[in-house]
Design an enzyme around this catalytic site. Structure first.
Site, PDB file in Angstrom:
ATOM      1  N   CYS B 102       0.829  -1.213   0.000  1.00 54.99           N
ATOM      2  CA  CYS B 102       0.000   0.000   0.000  1.00 54.99           C
ATOM      3  C   CYS B 102       0.860   1.259   0.000  1.00 54.99           C
ATOM      4  O   CYS B 102       0.351   2.367  -0.033  1.00 54.99           O
ATOM      5  CB  CYS B 102      -0.907   0.038   1.214  1.00 54.99           C
ATOM      6  SG  CYS B 102      -2.172  -1.222   1.186  1.00 54.99           S
ATOM      7  N   ILE B 103       2.139   1.097   0.151  1.00 58.34           N
ATOM      8  CA  ILE B 103       3.026   2.256   0.144  1.00 58.34           C
ATOM      9  C   ILE B 103       4.093   2.023  -0.912  1.00 58.34           C
ATOM     10  O   ILE B 103       4.823   2.849  -1.281  1.00 58.34           O
ATOM     11  CB  ILE B 103       3.725   2.499   1.512  1.00 58.34           C
ATOM     12  CG1 ILE B 103       3.059   1.651   2.591  1.00 58.34           C
ATOM     13  CG2 ILE B 103       3.685   3.961   1.919  1.00 58.34           C
ATOM     14  CD1 ILE B 103       3.914   1.431   3.794  1.00 58.34           C
TER      15      ILE B 103
END
Lengths: 166, 103
Positions: B102-103
């Protein structure tokens, strides 16, 4: 019924709370949107301003009282009385930041840079900035402008736009 | 999973077009996938692609933050090389699975 896909084109996030988890929720969603190629704007207001205030942004806390989801390391419930002792909130928040770092979640200042590096934009709410007696120079350099909520809404046009309030 | 011929090679791809087996990858395949996305690959692109492949082979998780700290490109440059999909498009072109970060 039409099956045509209508992907999101713009995400506008409003961050109004200043706890570690609230600010990170906004940052993760904003960065995630930028990474997906979605136009992204984040509006920080009220206590959420801590997330873009130079002095506060890298020292955000998570609440150790009034937070029923708080657990001790190992999973036992975290006694509310303990959470109120001086220094506990700081220590717990520090621990939490360390765990986040281990997952490659950057500190807030770096997270803001990642968002703007991909073209995302960060705004501060004029009313809240005035209320907390802040100046532009108190805010992160990644903040592009101090604007009113009306101006923010104007940026949120388009029929594939979502406004998310965290 | 289906089989698709890319740059003259039959490769296994996922529903979303990611290579299922990174060993089937070569530079011509990269060029062709990139062209489909609308990216013209340069040597700098390949530096990033090789970095992503190395990390994937070593079973390390990929994040744009990690790429930014690799010394190859900054995050801003990464967005410049792979607009609108710094991790997704680069992974697709590098012949590695769809990123799960997600990053």
């Amino acid at each position: 019924m039409s099956t045509e896909k209508k992907p999101l084109e713009k995400v506008c996030l409003i961050c109004a709370k200043g706890s570690l988890e609230d600010v990170y929720a906004s940052l993760v969603m904003a960065n995630g949107a930028v990474m997906e190629g979605i136009e992204t704007k984040v509006f920080f207001t009220f206590f959420g301003l801590d997330g873009i205030t130079k002095k506060a942004m890298n020292h955000l806390h998570t609440a150790t009282t009034g937070n029923p989801a708080m657990r001790m390391p190992g999973g036992l419930p975290f006694p509310t009385m303990l959470g109120g002792l001086p220094g506990v909130e700081s220590a717990v928040s520090g621990m939490m930041r360390k765990q986040m770092e281990a997952l490659d979640m950057p500190p807030v200042d770096e997270f803001l840079e990642m968002i703007t590096a991909g073209g995302g934009e960060i705004f501060a709410c004029k009313l809240a900035v005035d209320m907390f007696k802040l100046k532009k120079e108190d805010l992160s350099d990644e903040v592009s402008e101090i604007i009113t909520i009306g101006e923010f809404y104007e940026m949120c046009d388009g029929d594939r736009t979502q406004i998310i309030f965290t | 999973m289906s089989v698709k011929t890319i740059a003259g090679v039959a490769v296994n791809i996922s529903e979303e077009g990611y290579l299922e087996d990174m060993s089937q990858w070569n530079e011509e395949i990269a060029n062709e996938i990139a062209k489909e996305i609308g990216i013209e690959l340069t040597p700098k692109h390949f530096e990033v692609l090789n970095y992503l492949r190395d990390k994937t082979a070593a079973k390390e998780s990929l994040t744009i933050r990690g790429v930014g700290k690799s010394g190859i490109v900054t995050i801003k440059e990464l967005y410049g090389l792979f607009p609108k999909g710094p991790l997704k498009f680069s992974s697709k072109i590098a012949g590695i699975p769809k990123p799960t970060s997600c990053i």
